[in-house]
Motif scaffolding. Structure first.
Motif, PDB file in Angstrom:
ATOM      1  N   TYR A 146      13.174  -6.316   2.090  1.00 51.03           N
ATOM      2  CA  TYR A 146      12.104  -5.328   2.051  1.00 51.03           C
ATOM      3  C   TYR A 146      10.626  -5.920   2.382  1.00 51.03           C
ATOM      4  O   TYR A 146       9.855  -5.280   2.697  1.00 51.03           O
ATOM      5  CB  TYR A 146      12.042  -4.978   0.578  1.00 51.03           C
ATOM      6  N   LYS A 147      10.670  -7.260   2.194  1.00 51.45           N
ATOM      7  CA  LYS A 147       9.330  -7.891   2.837  1.00 51.45           C
ATOM      8  C   LYS A 147       9.259  -7.777   4.213  1.00 51.45           C
ATOM      9  O   LYS A 147       8.270  -7.503   4.655  1.00 51.45           O
ATOM     10  CB  LYS A 147       9.409  -9.546   2.521  1.00 51.45           C
ATOM     11  N   LYS A 148      10.397  -7.698   5.092  1.00 50.60           N
ATOM     12  CA  LYS A 148      10.217  -7.460   6.381  1.00 50.60           C
ATOM     13  C   LYS A 148      10.178  -6.009   6.850  1.00 50.60           C
ATOM     14  O   LYS A 148       9.222  -5.551   7.602  1.00 50.60           O
ATOM     15  CB  LYS A 148      11.720  -7.985   7.156  1.00 50.60           C
ATOM     16  N   LEU A 149      10.692  -5.146   5.805  1.00 52.20           N
ATOM     17  CA  LEU A 149      10.613  -3.685   6.076  1.00 52.20           C
ATOM     18  C   LEU A 149       9.170  -3.514   5.779  1.00 52.20           C
ATOM     19  O   LEU A 149       8.504  -2.494   6.321  1.00 52.20           O
ATOM     20  CB  LEU A 149      11.555  -3.052   5.253  1.00 52.20           C
ATOM     21  N   ALA A 150       8.503  -3.943   4.914  1.00 52.05           N
ATOM     22  CA  ALA A 150       7.240  -3.763   4.590  1.00 52.05           C
ATOM     23  C   ALA A 150       6.095  -4.105   5.478  1.00 52.05           C
ATOM     24  O   ALA A 150       4.755  -3.507   5.630  1.00 52.05           O
ATOM     25  CB  ALA A 150       6.564  -4.425   3.257  1.00 52.05           C
ATOM     26  N   GLY A 151       6.524  -4.764   6.539  1.00 52.07           N
ATOM     27  CA  GLY A 151       5.724  -5.230   7.503  1.00 52.07           C
ATOM     28  C   GLY A 151       5.930  -4.151   8.927  1.00 52.07           C
ATOM     29  O   GLY A 151       4.774  -4.229   9.680  1.00 52.07           O
ATOM     30  N   LEU A 152       6.421  -3.113   8.667  1.00 54.26           N
ATOM     31  CA  LEU A 152       6.642  -2.487   9.775  1.00 54.26           C
ATOM     32  C   LEU A 152       5.520  -1.423   9.783  1.00 54.26           C
ATOM     33  O   LEU A 152       5.133  -0.850   8.472  1.00 54.26           O
ATOM     34  CB  LEU A 152       7.904  -1.653   9.658  1.00 54.26           C
ATOM     35  N   ASP A 153       4.784  -0.999  10.792  1.00 53.18           N
ATOM     36  CA  ASP A 153       3.812  -0.066  10.841  1.00 53.18           C
ATOM     37  C   ASP A 153       4.294   1.199  11.022  1.00 53.18           C
ATOM     38  O   ASP A 153       5.263   1.508  11.349  1.00 53.18           O
ATOM     39  CB  ASP A 153       2.701  -0.355  11.846  1.00 53.18           C
ATOM     40  N   ALA A 154       3.352   2.536  10.636  1.00 51.06           N
ATOM     41  CA  ALA A 154       3.838   3.747  10.581  1.00 51.06           C
ATOM     42  C   ALA A 154       4.200   3.921  11.919  1.00 51.06           C
ATOM     43  O   ALA A 154       5.302   4.968  12.194  1.00 51.06           O
ATOM     44  CB  ALA A 154       2.763   4.556   9.931  1.00 51.06           C
TER      45      ALA A 154
ATOM     46  N   LEU B  34      18.655   6.684  -5.842  1.00 50.10           N
ATOM     47  CA  LEU B  34      17.645   7.809  -6.119  1.00 50.10           C
ATOM     48  C   LEU B  34      16.715   6.944  -7.024  1.00 50.10           C
ATOM     49  O   LEU B  34      15.687   7.655  -7.404  1.00 50.10           O
ATOM     50  CB  LEU B  34      18.300   8.848  -6.611  1.00 50.10           C
ATOM     51  N   THR B  35      17.122   6.124  -7.882  1.00 54.11           N
ATOM     52  CA  THR B  35      16.536   5.336  -9.169  1.00 54.11           C
ATOM     53  C   THR B  35      16.267   3.888  -8.556  1.00 54.11           C
ATOM     54  O   THR B  35      15.371   3.417  -9.270  1.00 54.11           O
ATOM     55  CB  THR B  35      17.209   5.529 -10.291  1.00 54.11           C
ATOM     56  N   SER B  36      16.867   3.120  -7.490  1.00 54.65           N
ATOM     57  CA  SER B  36      16.850   1.854  -7.339  1.00 54.65           C
ATOM     58  C   SER B  36      15.898   1.608  -6.045  1.00 54.65           C
ATOM     59  O   SER B  36      15.512   0.421  -5.835  1.00 54.65           O
ATOM     60  CB  SER B  36      18.147   1.168  -7.172  1.00 54.65           C
ATOM     61  N   PHE B  37      15.782   2.438  -5.130  1.00 55.10           N
ATOM     62  CA  PHE B  37      15.109   2.280  -3.970  1.00 55.10           C
ATOM     63  C   PHE B  37      13.698   1.683  -4.211  1.00 55.10           C
ATOM     64  O   PHE B  37      12.774   2.410  -5.240  1.00 55.10           O
ATOM     65  CB  PHE B  37      14.941   3.434  -2.943  1.00 55.10           C
ATOM     66  N   LYS B  38      13.227   0.855  -3.535  1.00 54.20           N
ATOM     67  CA  LYS B  38      11.607   0.623  -3.713  1.00 54.20           C
ATOM     68  C   LYS B  38      10.938   1.448  -2.577  1.00 54.20           C
ATOM     69  O   LYS B  38      11.415   1.702  -1.415  1.00 54.20           O
ATOM     70  CB  LYS B  38      11.503  -0.952  -3.315  1.00 54.20           C
ATOM     71  N   SER B  39       9.647   1.628  -2.504  1.00 55.95           N
ATOM     72  CA  SER B  39       8.865   2.421  -1.616  1.00 55.95           C
ATOM     73  C   SER B  39       9.013   1.975  -0.207  1.00 55.95           C
ATOM     74  O   SER B  39       8.669   2.290   0.627  1.00 55.95           O
ATOM     75  CB  SER B  39       7.547   3.005  -2.199  1.00 55.95           C
ATOM     76  N   THR B  40       8.856   0.574  -0.291  1.00 57.69           N
ATOM     77  CA  THR B  40       8.752  -0.185   0.947  1.00 57.69           C
ATOM     78  C   THR B  40      10.141  -0.189   1.901  1.00 57.69           C
ATOM     79  O   THR B  40      10.031  -0.574   3.163  1.00 57.69           O
ATOM     80  CB  THR B  40       8.498  -1.826   0.686  1.00 57.69           C
ATOM     81  N   GLU B  41      11.354   0.140   1.111  1.00 60.96           N
ATOM     82  CA  GLU B  41      12.308   0.648   1.798  1.00 60.96           C
ATOM     83  C   GLU B  41      12.562   1.602   2.352  1.00 60.96           C
ATOM     84  O   GLU B  41      13.653   2.025   3.048  1.00 60.96           O
ATOM     85  CB  GLU B  41      13.626   0.367   0.855  1.00 60.96           C
ATOM     86  N   LEU B  42      11.643   2.661   2.272  1.00 61.01           N
ATOM     87  CA  LEU B  42      11.705   3.991   2.587  1.00 61.01           C
ATOM     88  C   LEU B  42      10.912   4.350   3.917  1.00 61.01           C
ATOM     89  O   LEU B  42       9.684   4.136   3.832  1.00 61.01           O
ATOM     90  CB  LEU B  42      11.517   4.822   1.299  1.00 61.01           C
ATOM     91  N   SER B  43      11.652   5.242   4.616  1.00 64.03           N
ATOM     92  CA  SER B  43      10.692   5.481   5.891  1.00 64.03           C
ATOM     93  C   SER B  43       9.725   6.513   5.617  1.00 64.03           C
ATOM     94  O   SER B  43       9.684   7.273   4.227  1.00 64.03           O
ATOM     95  CB  SER B  43      11.818   6.474   6.738  1.00 64.03           C
TER      96      SER B  43
END
Length: 317
Positions: free
Chosen positions: A115-123, A175-184
């Protein structure tokens, strides 16, 4: 006009009182790929995120007792109107890498490195952008639907938001475990707020029967953009249910990017001086555009819309 004791309208009071404030976590941007807009929060050296489970906890007390909203009446008296929240709609779109990771690990949360890698993706790389007039543009190949739910029961047949989430979470643990950085950036939820009672009681309660739909993003990629582009325009304090002048330490608020109303008639809730006319139309347009671009059939929104059209010409602003 309908201003409360602080000079703000009752609409603003409602938004203040029902904006969730959740524990926040931070990832150093040095651990991520180069981050572009809209990830430009107060701390430009880190990315702020939250866990969905913490978001639902915000609604525990509201689901049990109702969210208290101070409402100033025309005679100057203030009543506390209580609103119960229901999960009206939700779509969870993990990043493709997140979806693959969870499938390979038995639907467990992604690793820190993932998720650190995912957090680096720009919109922009995900096919989303917030342009003029709150237009959201999406890209079909950028989305992987994990879960969606649209409530279709009448308000009298629904269970409170937290109970509904716990029930759905038995089948969809993300639905309860996802982090907001993991979501599109396509990930969102809508909460339906229905009035249940007010204290003290008043015989002129017709204008207190208004219902609301609020729309919230569940992705870190657009949280800052929503706050900067939309929440500032709202003119209300983004502080969650405590109503303080600044967000609680180590918490982040999730202001709505869209709004729809039902039975909003007369001048009790809105104030011309507060810019409520433009505000409510802007938020309604944002919700409408969002649903159209995702091709989402949101039952509550469709119902509210049939009454919204009839309201727009009323001289209540």
């Amino acid at each position: 006009m309908a201003n409360n004791c602080r000079g703000r309208s009752n609409l603003q009071s409602f938004l203040d009182s029902t904006t969730p404030s959740v524990p926040s976590h931070k990832l150093p941007k040095s651990c991520c790929r180069a981050v572009q807009e809209p990830l430009t929060g107060k701390d430009k050296d880190s990315v702020e995120f939250f866990i969905l489970g913490d978001l639902w906890k915000q609604y525990y007390e509201w689901s049990a007792y109702g969210a208290s909203v101070p409402v100033r009446l025309h005679n100057g008296a203030t009543v506390i109107q209580y609103y119960v929240p229901y999960l009206s709609g939700v779509q969870i779109y993990p990043h493709k890498a997140t979806a693959a990771s969870r499938e390979n690990s038995g639907n467990k949360s992604s690793s820190d490195s993932e998720y650190k890698k995912l957090a680096g993706l720009d919109a922009a790389s995900q096919g989303f952008d917030l342009g003029r007039e709150n237009e959201w543009r999406t890209s079909e190949h950028a989305r992987h639907l994990y879960f969606e739910f649209f409530e279709s029961c009448s308000p009298y047949g629904r269970i409170p938001l937290v109970d509904k989430v716990l029930d759905l979470g038995k089948t969809y643990p993300g639905l309860t475990s996802f982090k907001s950085t993991e979501l599109s950036p396509a990930s969102w939820m809508s909460v339906a707020w229905y009035p249940i009672y007010h204290i003290p009681t008043t015989p002129s309660a017709k204008e207190l029967s208004v219902c609301f739909l609020t729309y919230h993003s569940l992705s870190s990629l657009f949280q800052d953009h929503i706050k900067g582009s939309m929440a500032n325009d709202l003119g209300f304090i983004r502080a969650g249910k405590n109503g303080t002048k600044s967000e609680k330490k180590n918490h982040m608020s999730l202001p709505p990017f869209g709004l729809a109303t039902y039975k909003l008639q007369g001048s009790l809730w809105t104030s011309f001086e507060s810019g409520d006319h433009e505000r409510i139309n802007s938020l309604f347009s944002a919700a409408n555009s969002w649903l159209k671009q995702l091709k989402a059939q949101h039952h509550d929104f469709n119902f509210f819309t049939t009454h919204w059209v009839n309201m727009r010409c009323l001289p209540c602003w």
